[in-house]
Enzyme design. Structure first.
Site, mmCIF file in Angstrom:
data_model
loop_
_atom_site.group_PDB
_atom_site.id
_atom_site.type_symbol
_atom_site.label_atom_id
_atom_site.label_comp_id
_atom_site.label_asym_id
_atom_site.label_seq_id
_atom_site.Cartn_x
_atom_site.Cartn_y
_atom_site.Cartn_z
ATOM 1 N N PRO A 2 0.831 -1.302 0.041
ATOM 2 C CA PRO A 2 -0.176 0.043 -0.095
ATOM 3 C C PRO A 2 0.853 1.140 -0.035
ATOM 4 O O PRO A 2 1.750 1.565 0.792
ATOM 5 C CB PRO A 2 -0.879 -0.131 1.220
ATOM 6 C CG PRO A 2 -0.014 -1.143 2.215
ATOM 7 C CD PRO A 2 0.746 -1.921 1.225
ATOM 8 N N GLU A 3 0.638 2.212 -0.817
ATOM 9 C CA GLU A 3 1.095 3.424 -1.137
ATOM 10 C C GLU A 3 -0.002 4.206 -0.956
ATOM 11 O O GLU A 3 -1.017 4.070 -0.700
ATOM 12 C CB GLU A 3 2.136 3.671 -2.386
ATOM 13 C CG GLU A 3 3.409 2.512 -2.352
ATOM 14 C CD GLU A 3 4.183 2.494 -3.575
ATOM 15 O OE1 GLU A 3 4.173 3.640 -4.015
ATOM 16 O OE2 GLU A 3 4.675 1.791 -4.003
ATOM 17 N N LYS A 61 0.987 7.614 4.028
ATOM 18 C CA LYS A 61 0.557 6.258 4.180
ATOM 19 C C LYS A 61 -0.262 5.917 5.420
ATOM 20 O O LYS A 61 -0.676 4.848 5.880
ATOM 21 C CB LYS A 61 1.768 5.281 3.976
ATOM 22 C CG LYS A 61 2.534 5.243 2.709
ATOM 23 C CD LYS A 61 3.610 4.767 2.751
ATOM 24 C CE LYS A 61 4.418 5.183 1.243
ATOM 25 N NZ LYS A 61 5.989 4.463 1.302
ATOM 26 N N ARG A 270 15.876 -3.652 -1.765
ATOM 27 C CA ARG A 270 14.774 -3.750 -2.552
ATOM 28 C C ARG A 270 15.326 -3.645 -3.942
ATOM 29 O O ARG A 270 16.354 -3.673 -4.183
ATOM 30 C CB ARG A 270 13.685 -2.780 -2.056
ATOM 31 C CG ARG A 270 14.026 -1.210 -2.492
ATOM 32 C CD ARG A 270 13.048 -0.359 -1.645
ATOM 33 N NE ARG A 270 13.495 -0.330 -0.291
ATOM 34 C CZ ARG A 270 12.827 -0.217 0.908
ATOM 35 N NH1 ARG A 270 11.632 0.417 0.406
ATOM 36 N NH2 ARG A 270 13.054 -0.204 1.973
#
Length: 286
Positions: A2-3, A61, A270
DNA sequence: CCTAGAACCTGCGAGC
DNA sequence: TGCTCGCAGGTTCTAG
């Protein structure tokens, strides 16, 4: 994952299904989901019981539900895999159900916080005069916020000794941007993720901000259509925006502008996806 | 003070 | 079949 767009969809779901309901009781099934509430699960449950939820807010967020007449709010962060679901009481518990909130009304639904990786959680905090939970005062406004200051963001970029993707992910400079939308916006702007921010011109910064807004609005337009159900739609892994991604996850696939195979680089624990032709690496980078 | 990188956590899929 | 390992990544903590 979720962003901002996903979290905003959740906020709308809370607005529709949870706002203005009074809490009956709270059940904490996993202590880690409440770790940011330092006073502990019992305190959390006790301070919510009997109180009405106000209109949900969001910054970046983070989401919160004001606890009416207490000067406090329930703060939620979904982390990587968190979901807020509104479920019928009789629905079987999800495998990773962490927190359950029941209400006093006869609506037959409850709020559930479900989180596989437990990076997210709920906590209770005092709010500042403008209604913001005090622990997120350091979070910048997001680029869709009318009060976001483009010029201040540009000046911050010029001051920093860092690279552009790091800056986009720095929630104290600009909030709501995560790994996926950072890569998407950089691809649209034809900027390499390791470009130093010091050299950014004002037009360059403003153009990039425009792309950040475009990609977020596009995701919001898609996600916003799918919350008209019992669920507070938040499953970041459902990937309803996947088909529209131009960079993220497209290693080896042709760039949609120039057909050059896209690349993936390990970066900050990442990945960064980029087109080696459209997004040229800066000379100074190794 | 500033920046870079690791740690946190669990499920899944690839490879052996 | 069953094991290990890499990967997913937002935030926070620590090292330099």
């Amino acid at each position: 994952m979720p962003e901002l767009p996903e979290v905003e969809v959740v906020r709308r779901g809370l607005d529709r299904w949870v706002a203005h309901r009074t809490v009956a009781d709270v059940e904490v099934l996993h202590p880690r989901a409440i770790r940011r509430h330092l006073a502990g699960p019992e305190d959390f449950a006790q301070r919510l019981g009997g109180h009405r939820m106000g209109d949900p807010g969001r910054r970046g967020k983070y989401l919160w539900l004001p606890v009416e007449d207490t000067g406090a709010a329930v703060l939620a962060h979904l982390g990587m895999s968190g979901q807020l679901l509104v479920q019928p009481h009789e629905a079987p518990d999800e495998k990773h159900l962490r927190i359950r909130v029941r209400f006093t009304d006869a609506l037959d639904t409850e709020l559930r916080f479900v989180d596989q990786r437990t990076f997210g959680g709920l906590s209770l905090h005092d709010t500042t005069p403008d209604g913001l939970p005090d622990v997120i005062e350091h979070i910048a406004r997001d680029p869709l916020d009318p009060l976001f200051d483009d010029e201040a963001f540009h000046q911050a970029l010029r001051r920093k000794r860092t690279t552009i993707k790091r800056a986009l992910l720095d929630q104290s400079l600009i909030s709501g941007v995560g790994n996926i939308y950072a890569d998407e916006a950089l691809w649209r702007a034809r900027i390499h993720y390791e470009r130093p921010t010091v050299g950014f011109t004002r037009p360059r910064t403003f153009e990039l901000l425009g792309h950040v807004r475009d990609v977020m609005n596009a995701a919001l337009a898609v996600g916003g259509t799918s919350f008209d159900s019992l669920y507070v739609n938040v499953n970041g892994e459902s990937g309803y925006f996947d088909r529209s991604l131009d960079a993220y996850g497209r290693e080896g696939l042709p760039c949609r502008r120039c057909a050059t195979p896209m690349r993936r680089r390990a970066w900050m624990n990442r990945s960064s996806y980029f087109c080696p032709r459209c997004q040229r690496a800066p000379r100074t980078s190794s």
